[in-house]
Design an enzyme around this catalytic site. Sequence first.
Site, PDB file in Angstrom:
ATOM      1  N   SER A 141      -7.621  -0.195   5.261  1.00  0.00           N
ATOM      2  CA  SER A 141      -7.652   0.391   3.926  1.00  0.00           C
ATOM      3  C   SER A 141      -8.546   1.619   3.809  1.00  0.00           C
ATOM      4  O   SER A 141      -8.329   2.456   2.955  1.00  0.00           O
ATOM      5  CB  SER A 141      -8.078  -0.665   2.916  1.00  0.00           C
ATOM      6  OG  SER A 141      -9.318  -1.212   3.286  1.00  0.00           O
TER       7      SER A 141
ATOM      8  N   HIS B 211      -1.648  -3.062   2.798  1.00  0.00           N
ATOM      9  CA  HIS B 211      -1.434  -1.621   2.626  1.00  0.00           C
ATOM     10  C   HIS B 211      -0.260  -1.106   3.450  1.00  0.00           C
ATOM     11  O   HIS B 211      -0.033   0.099   3.523  1.00  0.00           O
ATOM     12  CB  HIS B 211      -2.685  -0.839   3.045  1.00  0.00           C
ATOM     13  CG  HIS B 211      -3.813  -0.959   2.085  1.00  0.00           C
ATOM     14  ND1 HIS B 211      -3.851  -0.301   0.877  1.00  0.00           N
ATOM     15  CD2 HIS B 211      -4.947  -1.693   2.130  1.00  0.00           C
ATOM     16  CE1 HIS B 211      -4.961  -0.601   0.234  1.00  0.00           C
ATOM     17  NE2 HIS B 211      -5.646  -1.458   0.977  1.00  0.00           N
TER      18      HIS B 211
ATOM     19  N   LYS C  71       0.070  -4.432  -4.581  1.00  0.00           N
ATOM     20  CA  LYS C  71       0.045  -3.010  -4.211  1.00  0.00           C
ATOM     21  C   LYS C  71       1.447  -2.424  -4.387  1.00  0.00           C
ATOM     22  O   LYS C  71       1.852  -2.125  -5.497  1.00  0.00           O
ATOM     23  CB  LYS C  71      -0.550  -2.843  -2.826  1.00  0.00           C
ATOM     24  CG  LYS C  71      -2.050  -3.148  -2.907  1.00  0.00           C
ATOM     25  CD  LYS C  71      -2.813  -3.199  -1.646  1.00  0.00           C
ATOM     26  CE  LYS C  71      -4.283  -3.473  -1.978  1.00  0.00           C
ATOM     27  NZ  LYS C  71      -4.981  -4.248  -0.971  1.00  0.00           N
TER      28      LYS C  71
HETATM   29  C1  LIG Z   1      -5.987  -5.366  -1.175  1.00  0.00           C
HETATM   30  C2  LIG Z   1      -6.081  -6.209   0.008  1.00  0.00           C
HETATM   31  C3  LIG Z   1      -6.166  -7.595  -0.098  1.00  0.00           C
HETATM   32  C4  LIG Z   1      -6.352  -8.284  -1.418  1.00  0.00           C
HETATM   33  O1  LIG Z   1      -5.184  -8.351  -2.132  1.00  0.00           O
HETATM   34  P1  LIG Z   1      -5.262  -8.702  -3.684  1.00  0.00           P
HETATM   35  O2  LIG Z   1      -3.878  -9.047  -4.034  1.00  0.00           O
HETATM   36  O3  LIG Z   1      -5.781  -7.494  -4.375  1.00  0.00           O
HETATM   37  O4  LIG Z   1      -6.202  -9.855  -3.818  1.00  0.00           O
HETATM   38  C5  LIG Z   1      -6.144  -8.347   1.054  1.00  0.00           C
HETATM   39  N1  LIG Z   1      -6.076  -7.761   2.267  1.00  0.00           N
HETATM   40  C6  LIG Z   1      -6.035  -6.421   2.408  1.00  0.00           C
HETATM   41  C7  LIG Z   1      -5.943  -5.835   3.772  1.00  0.00           C
HETATM   42  C8  LIG Z   1      -6.054  -5.602   1.280  1.00  0.00           C
HETATM   43  O5  LIG Z   1      -6.012  -4.297   1.429  1.00  0.00           O
END
Ligand SMILES: *Cc1c(COP(=O)(O)O)cnc(C)c1O
Length: 388
Positions: A179, A207, A237
């Site tokens: 990320s 991501h 996302k």
């Molecule tokens: C954003 C993210 C999460 C968390 O996901 P949420 O649905 O926001 O709890 C988990 N793992 C990674 C790699 C992320 O980028």
Amino acid sequence: MKLSDISKKLDEIRTEGRFRKVSDLRMVTASKGVDRQGKEYIVFNSNDYLGMTHEREVEKAAGLAISYGTGSGGARLTSGAVFELSDLEREIAHFKHKEDAVIFNTGYMTNLGVLYALAGPGDVIFSDALNHASIVDGCRISRAAVKVYPHSDMGALEKLLQETETAGQRFIVTDGVFSMDGDVADLPSLVKLKGKYEACLIVDDAHATGVIGETGRGTAEYYHMEGIDIQVGTLSKSLGAEGGFAAADRNITDYLRNCSRPFIFSTSIAASTGAAALAALRLLEKNPEKYMGALRQNTAYMKEKLRKAGISFLPGDTSIIPIVMGREEAAMEYAARCRERGILLSAIRPPSVPAGTSRIRLTVTAAHTREELDRAVEVMRECLTNDT
Ligand SMILES: *Cc1c(COP(=O)(O)O)cnc(C)c1O
């Protein structure tokens, strides 16, 4: 910590310039938000990569399903087995080329739930140093031994695999797209290593889903290969909703439904949320060129404009654009200046990234208009030359 120490702790955080607070923002389109004073911002710090949060069909699906209850009423095993979530599980499994999938309430809970249920004392988890906090926390609550390897260092990972004896199960766990830098995990090497050392490979495509691979299927499609045992992802996302999923062989998903406490003991997301994610997934599957194409074109356009403006950024194949500034204050002040002028970027500082690499992180989405991208680069250039 004694509660009487909290004030002191907070003062320390303030002195270090790390005190954080929530700034309210209401998204009026997928790329534009307003604050409580009515000031408008173009948003570059959202993970709504495909603009699904404001797609009409997604909104409509969520609106229809709201009549099935604003809350689900309970955990799915006991009372909250809404249709939309079971449908979503089936379609995610198909999308990810897996037998089955389990929906959790967030991506964060998914990593906790998977690692908690599958790994335990006697097992070993090999985890990339830059993995998401939810993986780190999942490793902690699993009570398995944890070996952290330097970021994407496959030589170091192999050495650890070699020298770590265990009678239990080995797990290798990694983000698909990291990320902070937006780089992609070395899946070909990971698949080779997991085969050689009989490990279970878990890839978190939070991501990556909807972002890489021709049709947005994620890391596996990006490399045109299979070999991931458990595909973790989020609905929050590119799928425009909330929730997380783990897709795997049915043995594993059945086990998760039976033994994963974050799945068992928490009220599930509502039908409307599941319906939104399902509608978004169907839109993406029906028309990957539209969404993936817009994301790619916007990203390429933005990178080219930044280059022309003399703003350098870390290279990568995703729409995460990291602009390394070095000092924490530099990143903070720059983000504040851009914010003042209506452009929302995130300033990322330690401990999220190593000291001295504080940065601006901007994410381009399929929903940005060319005018919004142009405006952002204009502001970003002016803010750079202002007083750095
Ligand atoms: C954003 C993210 C999460 C968390 O996901 P949420 O649905 O926001 O709890 C988990 N793992 C990674 C790699 C992320 O980028």
